[in-house]
Design a protein around this motif. Structure first.
Motif, mmCIF file in Angstrom:
data_model
loop_
_atom_site.group_PDB
_atom_site.id
_atom_site.type_symbol
_atom_site.label_atom_id
_atom_site.label_comp_id
_atom_site.label_asym_id
_atom_site.label_seq_id
_atom_site.Cartn_x
_atom_site.Cartn_y
_atom_site.Cartn_z
ATOM 1 N N THR A 154 26.238 69.806 45.414
ATOM 2 C CA THR A 154 25.854 68.488 44.895
ATOM 3 C C THR A 154 24.350 68.278 45.078
ATOM 4 O O THR A 154 23.839 67.172 44.911
ATOM 5 C CB THR A 154 26.615 67.368 45.608
ATOM 6 O OG1 THR A 154 26.386 67.471 47.028
ATOM 7 C CG2 THR A 154 28.113 67.477 45.338
ATOM 8 N N HIS A 155 23.660 69.342 45.399
ATOM 9 C CA HIS A 155 22.227 69.284 45.701
ATOM 10 C C HIS A 155 21.414 69.771 44.498
ATOM 11 O O HIS A 155 21.832 70.662 43.781
ATOM 12 C CB HIS A 155 21.933 70.182 46.912
ATOM 13 C CG HIS A 155 20.483 70.345 47.228
ATOM 14 N ND1 HIS A 155 19.711 69.308 47.688
ATOM 15 C CD2 HIS A 155 19.663 71.418 47.140
ATOM 16 C CE1 HIS A 155 18.475 69.745 47.878
ATOM 17 N NE2 HIS A 155 18.419 71.014 47.553
ATOM 18 N N GLY A 156 20.272 69.156 44.269
ATOM 19 C CA GLY A 156 19.335 69.672 43.268
ATOM 20 C C GLY A 156 19.697 69.322 41.839
ATOM 21 O O GLY A 156 20.401 68.354 41.569
ATOM 22 N N PHE A 157 19.234 70.146 40.896
ATOM 23 C CA PHE A 157 19.418 69.878 39.466
ATOM 24 C C PHE A 157 19.724 71.178 38.737
ATOM 25 O O PHE A 157 19.457 72.275 39.247
ATOM 26 C CB PHE A 157 18.179 69.202 38.871
ATOM 27 C CG PHE A 157 16.896 69.969 39.046
ATOM 28 C CD1 PHE A 157 16.410 70.803 38.038
ATOM 29 C CD2 PHE A 157 16.154 69.858 40.219
ATOM 30 C CE1 PHE A 157 15.227 71.501 38.192
ATOM 31 C CE2 PHE A 157 14.949 70.553 40.377
ATOM 32 C CZ PHE A 157 14.488 71.378 39.373
ATOM 33 N N ALA A 158 20.284 71.043 37.530
ATOM 34 C CA ALA A 158 20.727 72.221 36.787
ATOM 35 C C ALA A 158 20.583 71.966 35.292
ATOM 36 O O ALA A 158 20.835 70.862 34.814
ATOM 37 C CB ALA A 158 22.187 72.537 37.125
ATOM 38 N N TYR A 159 20.186 73.015 34.555
ATOM 39 C CA TYR A 159 20.047 72.879 33.106
ATOM 40 C C TYR A 159 20.102 74.254 32.444
ATOM 41 O O TYR A 159 19.920 75.279 33.105
ATOM 42 C CB TYR A 159 18.751 72.158 32.723
ATOM 43 C CG TYR A 159 17.473 72.814 33.184
ATOM 44 C CD1 TYR A 159 16.763 73.687 32.354
ATOM 45 C CD2 TYR A 159 16.952 72.548 34.448
ATOM 46 C CE1 TYR A 159 15.582 74.277 32.764
ATOM 47 C CE2 TYR A 159 15.764 73.131 34.872
ATOM 48 C CZ TYR A 159 15.084 73.994 34.031
ATOM 49 O OH TYR A 159 13.919 74.578 34.447
ATOM 50 N N ASP A 160 20.337 74.255 31.130
ATOM 51 C CA ASP A 160 20.416 75.490 30.353
ATOM 52 C C ASP A 160 19.115 75.751 29.596
ATOM 53 O O ASP A 160 18.369 74.817 29.260
ATOM 54 C CB ASP A 160 21.548 75.418 29.318
ATOM 55 C CG ASP A 160 22.936 75.460 29.939
ATOM 56 O OD1 ASP A 160 23.033 75.609 31.173
ATOM 57 O OD2 ASP A 160 23.915 75.336 29.180
ATOM 58 N N VAL A 161 18.894 77.024 29.305
ATOM 59 C CA VAL A 161 17.784 77.474 28.460
ATOM 60 C C VAL A 161 18.400 78.303 27.337
ATOM 61 O O VAL A 161 19.276 79.131 27.578
ATOM 62 C CB VAL A 161 16.786 78.331 29.265
ATOM 63 C CG1 VAL A 161 15.791 79.017 28.344
ATOM 64 C CG2 VAL A 161 16.054 77.482 30.285
ATOM 65 N N GLN A 162 17.951 78.081 26.095
ATOM 66 C CA GLN A 162 18.515 78.807 24.959
ATOM 67 C C GLN A 162 17.400 79.526 24.210
ATOM 68 O O GLN A 162 16.589 78.907 23.546
ATOM 69 C CB GLN A 162 19.242 77.823 24.024
ATOM 70 C CG GLN A 162 20.374 78.442 23.211
ATOM 71 C CD GLN A 162 19.914 79.079 21.929
ATOM 72 O OE1 GLN A 162 19.041 79.918 21.923
ATOM 73 N NE2 GLN A 162 20.545 78.696 20.827
ATOM 74 N N ALA A 163 17.332 80.836 24.383
ATOM 75 C CA ALA A 163 16.406 81.668 23.603
ATOM 76 C C ALA A 163 17.101 82.962 23.204
ATOM 77 O O ALA A 163 16.488 84.015 23.098
ATOM 78 C CB ALA A 163 15.131 81.951 24.391
ATOM 79 N N VAL A 164 18.413 82.878 23.039
ATOM 80 C CA VAL A 164 19.287 83.977 22.620
ATOM 81 C C VAL A 164 19.059 85.184 23.535
ATOM 82 O O VAL A 164 19.106 85.036 24.748
ATOM 83 C CB VAL A 164 19.114 84.291 21.118
ATOM 84 C CG1 VAL A 164 20.326 85.073 20.591
ATOM 85 C CG2 VAL A 164 18.973 83.004 20.307
ATOM 86 N N CYS A 165 18.792 86.360 22.984
ATOM 87 C CA CYS A 165 18.685 87.560 23.832
ATOM 88 C C CYS A 165 17.456 87.531 24.739
ATOM 89 O O CYS A 165 17.408 88.245 25.741
ATOM 90 C CB CYS A 165 18.668 88.820 22.966
ATOM 91 S SG CYS A 165 20.185 89.059 22.014
ATOM 92 N N ALA A 166 16.462 86.715 24.387
ATOM 93 C CA ALA A 166 15.282 86.548 25.247
ATOM 94 C C ALA A 166 15.506 85.471 26.305
ATOM 95 O O ALA A 166 14.599 85.169 27.086
ATOM 96 C CB ALA A 166 14.067 86.193 24.402
ATOM 97 N N GLY A 167 16.695 84.916 26.348
ATOM 98 C CA GLY A 167 16.971 83.769 27.200
ATOM 99 C C GLY A 167 16.674 83.977 28.671
ATOM 100 O O GLY A 167 16.115 83.095 29.331
ATOM 101 N N PHE A 168 17.035 85.156 29.211
ATOM 102 C CA PHE A 168 16.826 85.351 30.643
ATOM 103 C C PHE A 168 15.346 85.432 30.989
ATOM 104 O O PHE A 168 14.916 84.926 32.032
ATOM 105 C CB PHE A 168 17.568 86.580 31.165
ATOM 106 C CG PHE A 168 17.503 86.674 32.669
ATOM 107 C CD1 PHE A 168 18.307 85.877 33.459
ATOM 108 C CD2 PHE A 168 16.619 87.550 33.282
ATOM 109 C CE1 PHE A 168 18.234 85.935 34.850
ATOM 110 C CE2 PHE A 168 16.537 87.620 34.672
ATOM 111 C CZ PHE A 168 17.351 86.806 35.457
#
Length: 324
Positions: free
Chosen positions: A103-117
């Motif tokens: 329950t600590h901190g924050f979280a979100y997604d990144v979308q750049a397909v195969c370059a995503g990581f």
């Protein structure tokens, strides 16, 4: 002194179902030999019915946290790279946060397909060096089997499902390229090339997920040029070259792309971590998967200089140089 984002742990997860090339022979005009010769892929993993991207991500995250010896409640941020989320919203990252019991901190997604990581790793590094987070869990997770057109032999044999994760932690460095951690990043995109690699569906267009479409030959040409260029640029930023690199850990899309890029960087294939033969193209999951497998194999060791580079739909591409 300079704050660096140092890798403390790495882990991955692959679905139980292994799909050999031969399975496609029953429904497509293709063969094991054809797929191997053109891609280097021998097999891939497919998620089970009901097995979701967030579930894969949670298992990879748990493995990375165990490897780091860091509990989930000490993670300040979770950044997930994915193009195949469970839902339109909420983000996969918040579902991972809940799945880890944090329950600590924050979280979100990144979308750049195969370059995503690569984008997610650069993003996480930014959080750490700016002081917004001390520890960041960076995950690439995909279930690309959900967006395949199983009648298209040019695409459906290429992709697989899986997840990989890194735990990054702030550490003091000397500010030189001998430091451990992320040393440089280089990101690019060019939206003019959308038609080369895209999915023909979405929330505000068709209302359904759609299927992946790709102009393979055109993507190949862009990939070889742009991957070598971004890797050279990232190395140039810290006064280094291909000769200094211990391991290239590339996006695992196609063995021919990987080989051509390594040749342009003047790095022998003996110094490239390869997993494409066993995993296929797992999009944003492929680099963290390869990092985890590379460490397990005993290839990647503390102090090694690594270059990760990837290109995906957008087109979006980039690279990160880090010392393990």
């Amino acid at each position: 002194m300079k704050i660096r984002s140092v890798v403390r742990g790495v882990g991955h997860y692959l679905p139980a179902r292994v799909v050999e090339n031969g399975e496609f022979e029953a429904t497509l005009d293709t063969s094991d030999e054809w797929i191997r010769a053109r891609t280097g892929i021998e097999r891939r993993h497919f998620a089970a019915e009901g097995e979701t991207t967030s579930q894969l991500a949670i298992k990879a995250a748990q493995a990375a946290l165990e490897d780091a010896g860091i509990p989930a409640d000490r993670i300040d941020a979770i950044v997930v790279a994915t193009s195949t989320p469970d839902f339109t919203f909420p983000s996969v990252a918040t579902m991972v946060q809940a799945g880890l019991g944090s329950t600590h901190g924050f979280a979100y997604d990144v979308q750049a397909v195969c370059a995503g990581f690569v984008y997610a790793l650069a993003n996480a590094n930014g959080l750490i060096v700016s002081g917004q987070a001390e520890r960041v869990l960076v995950i690439g997770a995909e279930t690309f089997s959900r967006i395949m057109d199983w009648t298209d032999r040019g695409t459906c044999v290429l992709f697989g499902d899986g997840a990989g994760a890194l735990v990054l932690e702030a550490a003091e460095g000397s500010g030189t390229n001998s430091d451990r951690g992320v040393l440089s990043t280089d990101l690019h995109s060019d939206g003019r090339y959308r038609e080369l690699l895209y999915v023909d569906g979405g929330v505000s267009t068709t209302g359904v997920a759609g299927h992946l479409r790709m102009q393979g030959n055109a993507v190949f040409k862009h990939a070889v040029q742009k991957l070598a260029e971004t890797a050279h640029t990232a190395l140039d930023k810290i006064g280094m070259s291909g000769e200094d690199v211990d391991w290239i850990v590339p996006h695992q899309a196609n063995l021919r792309i990987i080989s051509a890029t390594a040749e342009r960087m003047q790095v022998p294939m003996e110094r490239v971590v390869l997993t494409v033969q066993d995993h296929g193209n797992t999009s944003a999951a492929s680099i963290p998967l390869a990092l985890s497998v590379g460490k397990q194999r005993g290839q990647i060791k503390t102090g090694d200089l690594l270059v990760t580079e990837a290109i995906g739909g957008g087109l979006a591409w980039g690279s990160v140089v880090l010392r393990w």
